[in-house]
Design a protein around this motif. Structure first.
Motif, mmCIF file in Angstrom:
data_model
loop_
_atom_site.group_PDB
_atom_site.id
_atom_site.type_symbol
_atom_site.label_atom_id
_atom_site.label_comp_id
_atom_site.label_asym_id
_atom_site.label_seq_id
_atom_site.Cartn_x
_atom_site.Cartn_y
_atom_site.Cartn_z
ATOM 1 N N PHE A 47 0.818 -1.243 0.117
ATOM 2 C CA PHE A 47 0.025 0.022 0.311
ATOM 3 C C PHE A 47 0.771 1.284 -0.009
ATOM 4 O O PHE A 47 0.777 2.270 -0.818
ATOM 5 N N LEU A 48 1.942 1.346 0.606
ATOM 6 C CA LEU A 48 2.728 2.437 0.749
ATOM 7 C C LEU A 48 3.481 2.784 -0.551
ATOM 8 O O LEU A 48 3.532 3.628 -1.010
ATOM 9 N N ARG A 49 3.973 1.601 -1.113
ATOM 10 C CA ARG A 49 4.544 1.799 -2.136
ATOM 11 C C ARG A 49 3.680 2.341 -3.223
ATOM 12 O O ARG A 49 3.981 3.317 -4.058
ATOM 13 N N ARG A 50 2.739 1.735 -3.433
ATOM 14 C CA ARG A 50 1.548 2.279 -4.403
ATOM 15 C C ARG A 50 1.138 3.768 -4.173
ATOM 16 O O ARG A 50 1.015 4.605 -5.097
ATOM 17 N N TYR A 51 1.025 4.110 -2.684
ATOM 18 C CA TYR A 51 0.575 5.111 -2.442
ATOM 19 C C TYR A 51 1.604 6.381 -2.847
ATOM 20 O O TYR A 51 1.381 7.371 -3.243
ATOM 21 N N GLU A 99 -3.232 1.253 17.859
ATOM 22 C CA GLU A 99 -1.571 1.613 17.905
ATOM 23 C C GLU A 99 -1.086 1.561 16.379
ATOM 24 O O GLU A 99 -0.303 2.487 16.196
ATOM 25 N N PHE A 100 -1.782 0.812 15.653
ATOM 26 C CA PHE A 100 -1.185 0.707 14.378
ATOM 27 C C PHE A 100 -1.732 1.883 13.474
ATOM 28 O O PHE A 100 -0.796 2.508 12.868
ATOM 29 N N TYR A 156 3.657 8.294 8.707
ATOM 30 C CA TYR A 156 3.687 8.428 7.367
ATOM 31 C C TYR A 156 2.710 9.434 6.963
ATOM 32 O O TYR A 156 2.521 9.667 5.885
ATOM 33 N N LYS A 157 1.949 10.150 7.878
ATOM 34 C CA LYS A 157 0.997 11.340 7.605
ATOM 35 C C LYS A 157 -0.066 10.723 6.676
ATOM 36 O O LYS A 157 -0.573 11.553 5.693
#
Length: 149
Positions: A32-36, A130-131, A139-140
């Motif tokens: 998800f982070l990579r694609r975001y 927490e997550f 990561y904002k």
């Protein structure tokens, strides 16, 4: 007769910098982070392309009035440049739209995993909170929203 066998993947260790007990959630989140970030980059490229198209279009319209002698020749040259810039902008726009769909699907999948619960605790826990706090802080990205910005 009524028993169905399901493959249960073992939960393996995850990187220490992400507070999740499951490697599958960590892999989903990293994808998800990579694609975001790829989508954010494509959006920036799309905005730059739109600005360039507007600048070239303004030049096409205004140059014949500013430079009357050779303005039409320059305007035709800018028109050719506008054509190639528009083709490039459409490719970038298509890529940004495709990435948005991918990010939206991954976001929906990640939120679904978080709503169901992704830890093995039997008693009430705060793993999801927490997550979400960790993601918001580091990561904002606010995963609680139904849309991404």
């Amino acid at each position: 007769m009524g028993i169905h066998y399901q493959f249960i993947f073992p939960k393996t260790s995850v990187p220490l910098n992400l507070p999740v007990p499951s490697a599958r959630i960590a892999q989903l989140f990293y994808e998800f982070l990579r694609r975001y970030y790829e989508w954010k980059s494509a959006k920036i490229q799309e905005m730059i392309g739109m600005f360039i198209l507007l600048a070239i279009g303004a030049g096409i319209v205004s140059i014949p009035w500013v430079i009357p002698n050779i303005g039409m020749v320059l305007s035709l040259g800018l028109l050719a440049l506008f054509y190639f810039a528009a083709k490039h902008y459409l490719r970038v726009n298509e890529r940004a739209c495709h990435l948005y769909v991918n990010v939206h699907i991954l976001h929906h999948h990640l939120i679904g995993k978080l709503e169901v619960g992704f830890c093995d605790h039997r008693e009430p826990c705060h793993c999801v909170e927490e997550f979400l706090y960790y993601v918001s802080k580091n990561y904002k990205i606010d995963l609680n929203k139904s849309f991404l910005t």
